[in-house]
Scaffold this active site. Structure first.
Site, PDB file in Angstrom:
ATOM      1  N   CYS A   1     -62.070  47.868 -38.209  1.00 24.19           N
ATOM      2  CA  CYS A   1     -63.402  48.259 -37.759  1.00 24.19           C
ATOM      3  C   CYS A   1     -64.262  48.623 -38.972  1.00 24.19           C
ATOM      4  O   CYS A   1     -63.805  49.312 -39.876  1.00 24.19           O
ATOM      5  CB  CYS A   1     -63.416  49.446 -36.806  1.00 24.19           C
ATOM      6  SG  CYS A   1     -62.557  49.145 -35.264  1.00 24.19           S
TER       7      CYS A   1
ATOM      8  N   ARG B   1     -63.396  43.548 -41.896  1.00 25.17           N
ATOM      9  CA  ARG B   1     -62.571  44.653 -41.413  1.00 25.17           C
ATOM     10  C   ARG B   1     -62.216  44.521 -39.930  1.00 25.17           C
ATOM     11  O   ARG B   1     -61.361  45.247 -39.421  1.00 25.17           O
ATOM     12  CB  ARG B   1     -63.311  45.982 -41.608  1.00 25.17           C
ATOM     13  CG  ARG B   1     -63.648  46.286 -43.040  1.00 25.17           C
ATOM     14  CD  ARG B   1     -64.396  47.590 -43.124  1.00 25.17           C
ATOM     15  NE  ARG B   1     -63.547  48.698 -42.765  1.00 25.17           N
ATOM     16  CZ  ARG B   1     -62.818  49.396 -43.639  1.00 25.17           C
ATOM     17  NH1 ARG B   1     -62.854  49.095 -44.909  1.00 25.17           N
ATOM     18  NH2 ARG B   1     -62.077  50.391 -43.232  1.00 25.17           N
TER      19      ARG B   1
ATOM     20  N   TRP C   1     -62.237  45.893 -34.509  1.00 31.04           N
ATOM     21  CA  TRP C   1     -60.886  45.336 -34.399  1.00 31.04           C
ATOM     22  C   TRP C   1     -60.227  46.151 -33.307  1.00 31.04           C
ATOM     23  O   TRP C   1     -59.940  47.336 -33.487  1.00 31.04           O
ATOM     24  CB  TRP C   1     -60.140  45.484 -35.722  1.00 31.04           C
ATOM     25  CG  TRP C   1     -58.787  44.846 -35.719  1.00 31.04           C
ATOM     26  CD1 TRP C   1     -58.495  43.542 -36.020  1.00 31.04           C
ATOM     27  CD2 TRP C   1     -57.540  45.478 -35.411  1.00 31.04           C
ATOM     28  NE1 TRP C   1     -57.143  43.333 -35.914  1.00 31.04           N
ATOM     29  CE2 TRP C   1     -56.528  44.500 -35.536  1.00 31.04           C
ATOM     30  CE3 TRP C   1     -57.173  46.758 -35.022  1.00 31.04           C
ATOM     31  CZ2 TRP C   1     -55.188  44.766 -35.305  1.00 31.04           C
ATOM     32  CZ3 TRP C   1     -55.827  47.039 -34.781  1.00 31.04           C
ATOM     33  CH2 TRP C   1     -54.854  46.040 -34.931  1.00 31.04           C
TER      34      TRP C   1
ATOM     35  N   ASN D   1     -64.152  54.272 -36.188  1.00 30.12           N
ATOM     36  CA  ASN D   1     -63.037  53.496 -36.728  1.00 30.12           C
ATOM     37  C   ASN D   1     -61.825  54.411 -36.719  1.00 30.12           C
ATOM     38  O   ASN D   1     -61.852  55.456 -37.359  1.00 30.12           O
ATOM     39  CB  ASN D   1     -63.377  53.047 -38.153  1.00 30.12           C
ATOM     40  CG  ASN D   1     -62.166  52.480 -38.881  1.00 30.12           C
ATOM     41  OD1 ASN D   1     -61.247  51.945 -38.259  1.00 30.12           O
ATOM     42  ND2 ASN D   1     -62.168  52.599 -40.193  1.00 30.12           N
ATOM     43  N   GLY D   2     -60.780  54.022 -36.005  1.00 28.63           N
ATOM     44  CA  GLY D   2     -59.581  54.849 -35.957  1.00 28.63           C
ATOM     45  C   GLY D   2     -59.020  54.909 -34.549  1.00 28.63           C
ATOM     46  O   GLY D   2     -59.372  54.073 -33.701  1.00 28.63           O
TER      47      GLY D   2
ATOM     48  N   GLU E   1     -43.966  35.701 -49.147  1.00 23.62           N
ATOM     49  CA  GLU E   1     -45.421  35.709 -49.238  1.00 23.62           C
ATOM     50  C   GLU E   1     -45.998  34.363 -48.778  1.00 23.62           C
ATOM     51  O   GLU E   1     -47.014  34.320 -48.083  1.00 23.62           O
ATOM     52  CB  GLU E   1     -45.846  36.039 -50.686  1.00 23.62           C
ATOM     53  CG  GLU E   1     -47.327  35.998 -50.981  1.00 23.62           C
ATOM     54  CD  GLU E   1     -48.174  36.961 -50.142  1.00 23.62           C
ATOM     55  OE1 GLU E   1     -47.630  37.793 -49.410  1.00 23.62           O
ATOM     56  OE2 GLU E   1     -49.414  36.832 -50.207  1.00 23.62           O
TER      57      GLU E   1
ATOM     58  N   LYS F   1     -48.589  33.902 -45.681  1.00 23.01           N
ATOM     59  CA  LYS F   1     -49.893  33.249 -45.825  1.00 23.01           C
ATOM     60  C   LYS F   1     -50.054  32.177 -44.762  1.00 23.01           C
ATOM     61  O   LYS F   1     -51.091  32.057 -44.133  1.00 23.01           O
ATOM     62  CB  LYS F   1     -50.055  32.592 -47.210  1.00 23.01           C
ATOM     63  CG  LYS F   1     -50.288  33.479 -48.395  1.00 23.01           C
ATOM     64  CD  LYS F   1     -51.589  34.240 -48.417  1.00 23.01           C
ATOM     65  CE  LYS F   1     -51.517  35.508 -47.650  1.00 23.01           C
ATOM     66  NZ  LYS F   1     -51.072  36.723 -48.272  1.00 23.01           N
TER      67      LYS F   1
ATOM     68  N   GLU G   1     -50.337  33.723 -41.075  1.00 29.40           N
ATOM     69  CA  GLU G   1     -51.521  34.513 -40.723  1.00 29.40           C
ATOM     70  C   GLU G   1     -52.797  33.700 -40.646  1.00 29.40           C
ATOM     71  O   GLU G   1     -53.689  34.040 -39.885  1.00 29.40           O
ATOM     72  CB  GLU G   1     -51.684  35.751 -41.611  1.00 29.40           C
ATOM     73  CG  GLU G   1     -52.063  35.518 -43.030  1.00 29.40           C
ATOM     74  CD  GLU G   1     -52.196  36.830 -43.819  1.00 29.40           C
ATOM     75  OE1 GLU G   1     -52.490  37.876 -43.232  1.00 29.40           O
ATOM     76  OE2 GLU G   1     -52.000  36.778 -45.041  1.00 29.40           O
TER      77      GLU G   1
ATOM     78  N   HIS H   1     -26.689  31.063 -43.178  1.00 33.49           N
ATOM     79  CA  HIS H   1     -26.201  32.103 -42.272  1.00 33.49           C
ATOM     80  C   HIS H   1     -27.029  32.168 -40.987  1.00 33.49           C
ATOM     81  O   HIS H   1     -26.995  33.171 -40.289  1.00 33.49           O
ATOM     82  CB  HIS H   1     -26.214  33.461 -42.979  1.00 33.49           C
ATOM     83  CG  HIS H   1     -25.304  33.499 -44.166  1.00 33.49           C
ATOM     84  ND1 HIS H   1     -23.940  33.528 -44.056  1.00 33.49           N
ATOM     85  CD2 HIS H   1     -25.572  33.453 -45.502  1.00 33.49           C
ATOM     86  CE1 HIS H   1     -23.398  33.522 -45.265  1.00 33.49           C
ATOM     87  NE2 HIS H   1     -24.370  33.468 -46.159  1.00 33.49           N
TER      88      HIS H   1
ATOM     89  N   LYS I   1     -58.829  43.090 -42.376  1.00 33.84           N
ATOM     90  CA  LYS I   1     -58.481  43.202 -43.781  1.00 33.84           C
ATOM     91  C   LYS I   1     -57.804  44.525 -44.102  1.00 33.84           C
ATOM     92  O   LYS I   1     -56.845  44.592 -44.846  1.00 33.84           O
ATOM     93  CB  LYS I   1     -59.755  43.048 -44.614  1.00 33.84           C
ATOM     94  CG  LYS I   1     -59.530  43.109 -46.104  1.00 33.84           C
ATOM     95  CD  LYS I   1     -58.848  41.852 -46.575  1.00 33.84           C
ATOM     96  CE  LYS I   1     -58.507  41.896 -48.042  1.00 33.84           C
ATOM     97  NZ  LYS I   1     -57.474  40.877 -48.353  1.00 33.84           N
TER      98      LYS I   1
HETATM   99  O1  M6R Z   1     -54.678  46.859 -48.347  1.00 29.87           O
HETATM  100  P1  M6R Z   1     -53.189  46.762 -48.359  1.00 29.87           P
HETATM  101  O2  M6R Z   1     -52.657  46.029 -49.530  1.00 29.87           O
HETATM  102  O3  M6R Z   1     -52.521  48.085 -48.188  1.00 29.87           O
HETATM  103  O4  M6R Z   1     -52.851  45.909 -47.076  1.00 29.87           O
HETATM  104  C1  M6R Z   1     -51.536  45.651 -46.677  1.00 29.87           C
HETATM  105  C2  M6R Z   1     -51.488  44.565 -45.636  1.00 29.87           C
HETATM  106  O5  M6R Z   1     -52.209  44.931 -44.506  1.00 29.87           O
HETATM  107  C3  M6R Z   1     -52.033  43.235 -46.169  1.00 29.87           C
HETATM  108  O6  M6R Z   1     -51.375  42.832 -47.319  1.00 29.87           O
HETATM  109  C4  M6R Z   1     -51.886  42.146 -45.096  1.00 29.87           C
HETATM  110  O7  M6R Z   1     -50.543  41.866 -44.868  1.00 29.87           O
HETATM  111  C5  M6R Z   1     -52.654  40.886 -45.513  1.00 29.87           C
HETATM  112  N1  M6R Z   1     -53.287  40.310 -44.361  1.00 29.87           N
HETATM  113  C6  M6R Z   1     -51.767  39.842 -46.098  1.00 29.87           C
HETATM  114  O8  M6R Z   1     -52.447  38.688 -46.436  1.00 29.87           O
END
Ligand code: M6R
Length: 614
Positions: free
Chosen positions: A2, A27, A75, A101-102, A487, A491, A494, A510, A609
């Protein structure tokens, strides 16, 4: 999670709020709303993005006049994304409005009590409960809005950054925060509140970062007062930001994610600037130097993070153990906070976060500090909560990362961790002078190597077109490349919504091997290093089951290029530095696949984000 922005001044608030919301959209982006206070409070809100709200307001020719206003991009936590759950929410008498936000954790109890007092609710949100609570307190005790907000917040359990406006106080905006960020911007005859500085920086670089339990009352004439919930005045320093507005633009790229991938030669170099000098043979971080006696005597390192930052931390485990010879554990912040972790005095705790606002990481830091740990932050956003609550730390200086999928933050975090490991290893005498010097020299040329990889974009795009229709994908890597496999998979899932798993290559047999058939792309990070022969065997096993092998190999590789269905070459580099290179093709591969599947690359569904709620 948010985005909130508010304005009070002499200009029309609406265009400024809309502009600010566009900056904050990363956000959260499932619904948007604006409230403008003139004669009364006008609220406009819509499911969808800021553009949807703008279209709605334009086609309906709504009156948006007014010089005090606030906006929200959501969000969803409580209640599905739709018009009625979008913020702002209003009180029963329509005289108060709030953006939030929260999460208000005790909202069901509060709601029940308010219903008994005759309140009725239009939405499914916790936020609407809060504005009714403020209304109830205000009317019952006949309070000014600032006092009513403070009194109501004393009954609230949870996280919030809120802005409240009151029809009866048309020259005042109230803001408050607890565990969710809120920044106050002080312009020339105009004042702002924002979740971060991005909607503010165009207008002023003078800001105050509010702390937990701060309540701010801002008057149109420029007077402001910050106090805590118990009415005690709190003093804050005004900070001058050096964020540039261009950093928040796409700069000619189609997407922020692509821009951020291409920025990496510069951002990696920037993160190491002034911290590494290979010809003179040193690596130093200011935040560590001040505490080097304590840090170098650490018996254990504990790294805490979420998501991509957790993957960087996992690379850190390999680096710290190999170079500095300190046992290292990597924790999901969300798990760490809810068990009873053992922290000893000689532990060195490192928290990683791009945003510096991730709720789980913040909470884990607090727990580690309560247990007496010294906590070091590796953070991108300057002035963020994690940067402020840690005992020391290093900014990664990657500049604003707007694409929801983290890219440049990952490589900058790893650059910093590598410098930390080298600094610590050298201080502790755990690395030979020649290995130390060699790694410093190789680290210094990483930006150039990344540039070389970016030139393979067309080839990577072609591979993306060959596998774009896959339903699943497997990412395999060993050693330093295992976190990169995780990672790469993150990527892909998501932003393209393809189910993907990252595995240590040897673990495939395994279980995951059962998934492999002719439709399964298997992305193998197979650089020419210690476990090369083992990786060759893993690829054979995939091929024997007709899997489609996409191999990330070194330019001088002769074996795997013959076995793989597709390969992407990257320059050779010392093994501990490989993640800085091997992740680049995986970022581009995900980007192109997502684009070819018609996905919104910068704002993938269901994500935000900055995850400022649990
Ligand atoms: O701002 P941060 O690095 O603490 O965020 C952590 C995760 O929320 C962030 O890395 C999230 O997994 C991303 N969408 C990955 O691309």
């Amino acid at each position: 999670m948010c985005g909130i922005v508010a304005y009070i001044g002499k200009q029309q608030a609406y265009p400024l709020i809309i502009d600010g919301l566009k900056k904050l959209e990363y956000r959260g982006y499932d619904s948007t709303g604006v409230a403008i206070l003139e004669q009364g409070i006008s609220v406009f809100k819509k499911k969808g993005k800021v553009q949807d709200l703008e279209n709605f307001i334009n086609t309906e020719t709504k009156n948006t006049n007014g010089t005090l206003g606030m906006g929200h991009t959501r969000w969803a936590t409580h209640g599905e994304p739709n018009d009625k759950n979008a913020h702002p929410h209003t009180s029963g008498n329509q005289e108060l409005a709030i953006i939030h936000n929260g999460i208000i954790e005790n909202y069901t109890t509060l709601k029940k009590a308010l219903i008994e007092l005759g309140h009725s609710f239009k939405s499914d949100t916790d936020t609407e409960v809060l504005i009714h609570l403020i209304e109830e307190v205000q009317l019952k005790h006949n309070l000014h809005i600032e006092e009513a907000v403070k009194k109501a917040l004393q009954k609230v359990v949870g996280a919030y950054a809120i802005v409240v406006i009151d029809k009866k106080s048309p020259d005042i905006i109230i803001g408050a925060r607890n565990s969710s960020p809120l920044v106050f911007g002080l312009g020339q005859d105009e004042y702002f509140l924002g979740s971060d500085a991005s909607p503010i920086i165009k207008h002023t670089n003078k800001v105050i970062y509010l702390n937990d339990e701060d309540v701010i009352s801002i008057n149109r004439n420029g007077d402001y007062n910050i106090s805590n919930l118990k009415n005690k005045t709190v003093s804050h320093q005004i900070k001058e930001l050096d964020l540039k507005i261009e950093e928040l633009e796409k700069d000619g790229f189609d997407h922020f994610m692509l821009k951020e991938i291409y920025q990496q030669p510069a951002t990696i170099a920037q993160s190491m600037k002034g911290r590494l000098n290979a010809s003179e043979g040193w690596a130093v971080l200011g935040g560590m130097k001040q505490h080097i006696n304590r840090i170098s005597k650490s018996k254990r390192i504990i790294m805490m993070a979420c998501g991509t930052s957790w993957h960087s931390a996992l690379v850190g485990e390999y680096l710290f153990e190999e170079i500095a010879r300190i046992p290292t554990e990597v924790e999901y912040a969300s798990e760490f906070r809810y068990r009873n972790p053992i922290i000893k005095e000689d532990d060195f705790v490192i928290a990683l976060s791009q945003s510096g606002e991730t709720a789980d990481t913040l909470a884990a830091i607090e727990i580690a500090k309560e247990k007496g740990a010294f906590v070091y932050g590796i953070v991108n956003v300057v002035g963020s909560s994690i940067a402020r609550i840690t005992d020391s730390g290093s900014y990664i200086h990657a500049g604003p990362e707007i694409g929801v999928a983290s890219t440049k933050a990952f490589t900058s975090q790893i650059s910093i961790i590598t410098l930390m490991a080298l600094y610590l290893g050298h201080e502790r005498g755990m690395i030979s002078e020649s290995d130390y010097r060699e790694l410093l020299s190789e680290l210094e040329v990483v930006p150039k190597r990344v540039e070389q990889i970016l030139k393979k974009n067309d080839h990577i795009k072609y591979i993306a077109s060959e596998i774009k229709s896959a339903a699943n994908a497997l990412y395999l890597g060993r050693g330093y490349n295992f976190p990169v496999a995780l990672e790469g998979a993150l990527k892909l899932k998501e932003i393209s919504y393809i189910h993907a798993e990252g595995y240590p290559a040897a673990e495939m047999k395994h279980g995951p091997i059962a998934l492999i058939d002719m439709y399964m792309p298997v992305i193998v990070i197979a650089t020419n290093q210690s476990a090369y022969e083992k990786i060759v065997s893993n690829i054979q096993e995939v091929k024997a089951r007709k899997g489609i092998v996409i191999a990330i190999i070194n330019e001088d590789d002769t074996i795997i290029r013959e076995m793989a269905d597709f390969f992407i070459e990257i320059p050779s580099i010392a093994e501990p530095l490989t993640p800085l290179l091997s992740v680049i093709p995986l970022q581009l591969l995900s980007y192109h696949i997502a684009l070819m599947r018609g996905c919104n690359v910068d704002q993938p569904r269901n994500l935000a984000k900055s995850v400022t709620v649990e």
